[in-house]
Structure formats: C-alpha cells, structure tokens
Design an enzyme around this catalytic site. Structure first.
Site, PDB file in Angstrom:
ATOM      1  N   ASP A  67       0.781  -1.268   0.011  1.00 43.17           N
ATOM      2  CA  ASP A  67       0.066  -0.033  -0.016  1.00 43.17           C
ATOM      3  C   ASP A  67       0.920   1.221  -0.048  1.00 43.17           C
ATOM      4  OD1 ASP A  67       1.016  -0.268   2.636  1.00 43.17           O
ATOM      5  OD2 ASP A  67      -1.123  -0.804   3.547  1.00 43.17           O
ATOM      6  N   ASN A 130      -7.545  -1.986  14.709  1.00 39.97           N
ATOM      7  CA  ASN A 130      -9.043  -2.145  13.925  1.00 39.97           C
ATOM      8  C   ASN A 130      -8.811  -3.597  13.189  1.00 39.97           C
ATOM      9  OD1 ASN A 130      -7.743  -1.467  11.848  1.00 39.97           O
ATOM     10  ND2 ASN A 130      -9.288   0.282  11.263  1.00 39.97           N
ATOM     11  N   HIS A 132      -7.425  -4.288  10.345  1.00 43.57           N
ATOM     12  CA  HIS A 132      -6.993  -3.952   8.760  1.00 43.57           C
ATOM     13  C   HIS A 132      -5.685  -4.662   8.505  1.00 43.57           C
ATOM     14  CE1 HIS A 132      -4.587   0.187   9.456  1.00 43.57           C
ATOM     15  NE2 HIS A 132      -3.716  -0.857   9.467  1.00 43.57           N
ATOM     16  N   GLU A 137      -9.558  -1.292   5.484  1.00 42.58           N
ATOM     17  CA  GLU A 137     -10.297  -0.977   6.610  1.00 42.58           C
ATOM     18  C   GLU A 137     -11.325  -1.944   6.977  1.00 42.58           C
ATOM     19  OE1 GLU A 137      -8.581   0.630   8.379  1.00 42.58           O
ATOM     20  OE2 GLU A 137      -7.823   2.660   7.789  1.00 42.58           O
TER      21      GLU A 137
HETATM   22  C1  F6R Z   1       1.719  -1.206   6.307  1.00 43.97           C
HETATM   23  C2  F6R Z   1       0.137  -1.728   6.402  1.00 43.97           C
HETATM   24  C3  F6R Z   1      -0.751  -1.565   7.713  1.00 43.97           C
HETATM   25  C4  F6R Z   1       0.194  -1.908   9.181  1.00 43.97           C
HETATM   26  C5  F6R Z   1      -0.779  -1.907  10.147  1.00 43.97           C
HETATM   27  C6  F6R Z   1      -0.001  -1.839  11.392  1.00 43.97           C
HETATM   28  O1  F6R Z   1       1.922  -1.405   4.908  1.00 43.97           O
HETATM   29  O2  F6R Z   1      -0.460  -2.186   5.266  1.00 43.97           O
HETATM   30  O3  F6R Z   1      -1.671  -2.649   7.637  1.00 43.97           O
HETATM   31  O4  F6R Z   1       0.713  -3.276   8.771  1.00 43.97           O
HETATM   32  O5  F6R Z   1      -1.379  -0.543  10.142  1.00 43.97           O
HETATM   33  O6  F6R Z   1       0.928  -0.802  11.653  1.00 43.97           O
HETATM   34  P1  F6R Z   1       2.072  -0.914  12.772  1.00 43.97           P
HETATM   35  O7  F6R Z   1       2.830  -2.049  12.662  1.00 43.97           O
HETATM   36  O8  F6R Z   1       2.532   0.579  12.749  1.00 43.97           O
HETATM   37  O9  F6R Z   1       1.125  -1.050  14.076  1.00 43.97           O
END
Ligand code: F6R
Length: 237
Positions: A67, A130, A132, A137
């Site tokens: 992403d 959450n 995701h 989301e």
């Molecule tokens: C990152 C991504 C997100 C993260 C998730 C956890 O490329 O796609 O899904 O893996 O938001 O983020 P952290 O590791 O910062 O808690």
C-alpha cells in the site's frame, strides 16, 4: 491457519525475518509482498543483518508493496517508498527495477503486474488495531482488489503519531482478494495494542468488521504473535 506464539517480541521478529529470507534462499527469483509500519522496522533490521551475514543474493527477487498513501510525493519521508528504501532496499542494494508500488492511476494494472510476475510467493502483513490488513479497513469485502481507499479515523490517529507533516486521509492498497491470491502469507502482530485485534481474529471468520479474518481461509497463512499480542487469547507456547 498456523499460529506461532513466540516467547518474546524479538523471537517473533526473528521468525518472520527468517521466513522472508529463507524464501529468497530457496528461490532466488522470489516474488515477495512487503508491508510497512512500526511492527516491520525490526523485521527489516533482522532481515538485513542475516542477509549480510549469510551473503544472500537478492538481485533476482522482486517486491510488491502492499500500500501507499495518496497525496504525498514519492520522496516524502513518511511515505512507504522512503520507508522501504531506508529499512530494506538501500541496505541490501535492491535496485529500483526490483520493486513496484500500487499505481495512483489505473489500479487494475497492479493486479495484472502481479499476475505477470507469476504471483506473490510470500506476502508479509501487519495488522491494524482495528483489524485492517494493508489499508483494507473494516467494511472491506473479501473480494476487494487494489483500489483507492479512505483511511479510518482509527488508522489516521494511529499513523499520524509518526507522520511528518499533514497525515493523508486516503491511500491505495492491495485488496483482500489480491492478498489472498498470494501463495503464502505471514502476518506479524506484536504488542498489547494488537491484543484485541488478535482476539477477534482468533474468534471470527470472513468478517468484514475485522478484515484480517479473511486470511483464515487461506491454506498457507501463518500468524506470528508475541506474548503481548497473544495476551487476550488462550494459547500456550
Ligand atoms: C502497512 C500496512 C498496515 C500496517 C498496520 C500495522 O503497510 O499496510 O496494515 O501493517 O497498520 O501498523 P504498525 O505496524 O505501525 O502497528
């Protein structure tokens, strides 16, 4: 779903880094999907260290990013392109022609590029508080594909802590179906902030309220968790 409950965060990180590196050691032209976020920083650190120690050749591998934020320049310090360059690609000498990000226009072309590469051998994922995965989301469907999305308030709140400048509210992400087409998937969850999402993941299937639950139908899905992330579920090492 295979669950690896590690005895410590560093063991969990090591397990995931080892899985990524082993893929390249076994198939030098591996196609790998990469995630960003705080969880992955120590993973990339361990990966780089082990790769240098073992002189692993990455020159035939290809990488797809999961992403990216919309509305920022490619060289924005908090963008995912800069992130992965800093934590993985530059230390390993990975060339610009060895990776690609979801394109801002013509999202369908990402799906085609992934297919033409032979598909993703191993997709690395984190999880949002959450539930995701990527920027899929809550509310995302299991058949979603690479597309532009609006970030949830929870994601904006979590990610703006580390964002330099104004946090974008939109992103482009591989869809859940895109992720599920990977040959294997490894998700790392560490820390207490992920305990609720991990609990929900354990107890639900194919539930858009927690997009990570769609992964459980994948035949080669591994969940790696540290003791804090596992603290709300009944698991024994
Ligand atoms: C990152 C991504 C997100 C993260 C998730 C956890 O490329 O796609 O899904 O893996 O938001 O983020 P952290 O590791 O910062 O808690």
């Amino acid at each position: 779903m295979r669950i690896i409950l590690s005895e410590s965060t560093s063991e969990a990180v090591q397990t995931v880094a080892e899985a990524m590196l082993e893929k390249i050691e076994s198939i030098s032209a591996s196609v790998l999907g990469l995630a960003t976020g705080n969880t992955m920083i120590p993973v990339y650190e361990a990966w780089v260290q082990m790769a240098l120690n073992r002189s692993v050749d990455h020159s035939y591998a290809f990488f797809f990013m999961l992403d990216e934020y919309l509305g920022i320049n490619a060289d924005h310090p908090s963008g995912f392109q800069e992130y992965v360059a800093k934590h993985l690609f530059n230390p390993l000498g990975i060339r610009k022609d060895q990776f690609t990000l979801p394109p801002v226009h013509d999202e369908g072309s990402y799906e085609r590029t992934i297919k033409e590469s032979g598909g993703i051998d191993l997709q690395l994922l984190g999880i949002g508080t959450n539930g995701h995965i990527g920027f899929n989301e809550p509310g995302s469907t299991g058949n979603s594909r690479t597309r532009r999305v609006i970030l949830s308030e929870e994601t904006i709140a979590a990610n703006s802590k580390n964002f330099q400048g104004k946090m974008p509210t939109e992103a482009i992400t591989m869809g859940i179906q895109t992720i599920l087409e990977s040959k294997s998937i490894i998700l790392l969850a560490t820390g207490k902030s992920k305990a609720d999402a991990v609990k929900y993941l354990m107890n639900h299937h194919d539930d858009p309220a927690c997009p990570a639950t769609f992964l459980k139908s994948h035949p080669h899905f591994t969940l790696v968790i540290d003791p804090d992330a596992a603290s709300k579920v009944n698991l024994k090492i």
